[in-house]
Design a protein around this motif. Structure first.
Motif, short mmCIF file in Angstrom:
data_model
loop_
_atom_site.label_atom_id
_atom_site.label_comp_id
_atom_site.label_asym_id
_atom_site.label_seq_id
_atom_site.Cartn_x
_atom_site.Cartn_y
_atom_site.Cartn_z
N ALA A 47 0.84 -1.20 0.00
CA ALA A 47 0.00 0.00 0.00
C ALA A 47 0.88 1.25 0.00
O ALA A 47 1.99 1.25 0.55
CB ALA A 47 -0.91 -0.01 1.22
N ALA A 48 0.36 2.32 -0.60
CA ALA A 48 1.11 3.56 -0.72
C ALA A 48 1.65 4.08 0.63
O ALA A 48 2.78 4.57 0.67
CB ALA A 48 0.26 4.63 -1.41
N PRO A 49 0.89 4.00 1.74
CA PRO A 49 1.47 4.46 3.00
C PRO A 49 2.77 3.73 3.38
O PRO A 49 3.63 4.30 4.06
CB PRO A 49 0.38 4.19 4.03
N GLN A 50 2.92 2.50 2.91
CA GLN A 50 4.14 1.74 3.21
C GLN A 50 5.35 2.27 2.46
O GLN A 50 6.48 1.94 2.81
CB GLN A 50 3.94 0.27 2.89
N VAL A 51 5.12 3.08 1.43
CA VAL A 51 6.22 3.74 0.73
C VAL A 51 6.12 5.25 0.92
O VAL A 51 6.54 6.04 0.08
CB VAL A 51 6.30 3.33 -0.76
N LEU A 147 -8.06 -6.88 1.98
CA LEU A 147 -8.44 -6.33 3.29
C LEU A 147 -7.23 -5.86 4.08
O LEU A 147 -7.28 -4.82 4.75
CB LEU A 147 -9.25 -7.35 4.08
N HIS A 148 -6.14 -6.60 4.00
CA HIS A 148 -4.90 -6.20 4.69
C HIS A 148 -4.39 -4.88 4.12
O HIS A 148 -4.07 -3.95 4.87
CB HIS A 148 -3.86 -7.32 4.54
N GLU A 149 -4.32 -4.79 2.80
CA GLU A 149 -3.82 -3.55 2.17
C GLU A 149 -4.80 -2.40 2.36
O GLU A 149 -4.39 -1.26 2.56
CB GLU A 149 -3.52 -3.78 0.68
N TYR A 150 -6.09 -2.71 2.31
CA TYR A 150 -7.10 -1.68 2.55
C TYR A 150 -6.93 -1.08 3.94
O TYR A 150 -7.05 0.13 4.13
CB TYR A 150 -8.51 -2.28 2.38
N ASP A 151 -6.65 -1.93 4.91
CA ASP A 151 -6.40 -1.42 6.27
C ASP A 151 -5.29 -0.38 6.26
O ASP A 151 -5.36 0.63 6.97
CB ASP A 151 -6.03 -2.56 7.22
N HIS A 152 -4.24 -0.61 5.46
CA HIS A 152 -3.14 0.36 5.41
C HIS A 152 -3.63 1.74 4.97
O HIS A 152 -3.18 2.75 5.53
CB HIS A 152 -2.04 -0.11 4.45
N ILE A 153 -4.52 1.81 3.99
CA ILE A 153 -4.98 3.13 3.54
C ILE A 153 -5.98 3.74 4.53
O ILE A 153 -6.33 4.91 4.42
CB ILE A 153 -5.52 3.12 2.09
#
Length: 192
Positions: A47-51, A147-153
């Motif tokens: 996910a973008a927040p991770q970068v 769902l995991h990546e959606y949580d990041h955003i």
């Protein structure tokens, strides 16, 4: 270009990300860099927040999991052979099915894996990399990664689903990650 993945404790991982427009600067390059970063770190989603970007963008390649499953395991999941997809401005419209456990990890929280319960099925509206709108339903492994990546955003992490006692037991490991005391074979940036 391989981007550094931000580590647990970095404030952007707790920010609710913003929708973007097609004129977001260098979007095509960012997506390409996210794919390259994800694959170089052996991830199946990023996910973008991770970068270090506070935008509603993530990439998913659940095909990577199916490639590595034994033949008899593949029948356990209804979504084989998986998906490879870009999700922009994603918003969940429905969660369905029973919750089921799967051992999850996260590139921003290396060396920690835990069983997390998530819904079997997710319906999500989003635009793809060409800003074409979609409303799609996913299940199985693909739904879990989405769902995991959606949580990041949404500013959430998989460890948020753990019971307080389990979180307390992981505190020293999480603190070590925040302080940069973790060895990984991919590029990371740590909170300052």
């Amino acid at each position: 270009m391989i981007l550094p993945i931000v580590a647990y404790g970095t404030p952007i991982l707790r920010v609710v990300s913003k929708d973007i427009t097609p004129d977001y600067p260098n979007l095509e390059q960012l997506i390409a860099d996210m794919w390259e970063t994800m694959y170089s770190s052996n991830g199946v989603g990023l996910a973008a927040p991770q970068v270090n970007r506070d935008i509603r963008l993530f990439v998913v390649d659940s095909q990577q999991i199916f490639i590595n499953l034994e033949e008899d395991e593949k029948d356990k999941y209804p979504d084989g052979p998986g998906i490879k997809q870009v999700f922009i401005n994603a918003h969940i419209t429905a969660l369905n099915g029973e919750e089921w456990a799967y051992n999850e990890g996260c590139l921003s929280i290396p060396k920690i894996r835990e069983d997390i319960f998530r819904s079997e099925e997710v319906t999500i509206e989003y635009v793809d990399e060409n800003f074409e709108p979609h409303v799609s339903t996913f299940n199985g492994i693909s739904a879990r990664i989405i769902l995991h990546e959606y949580d990041h955003i949404e500013g959430k992490l998989f460890i948020d689903y753990l019971k307080p006692l389990k979180r307390k037991l992981l505190k020293s490991k999480l603190d070590d990650i925040t302080r940069g005391k973790v060895n990984v074979d991919y590029k990371m940036s740590f909170p300052r």
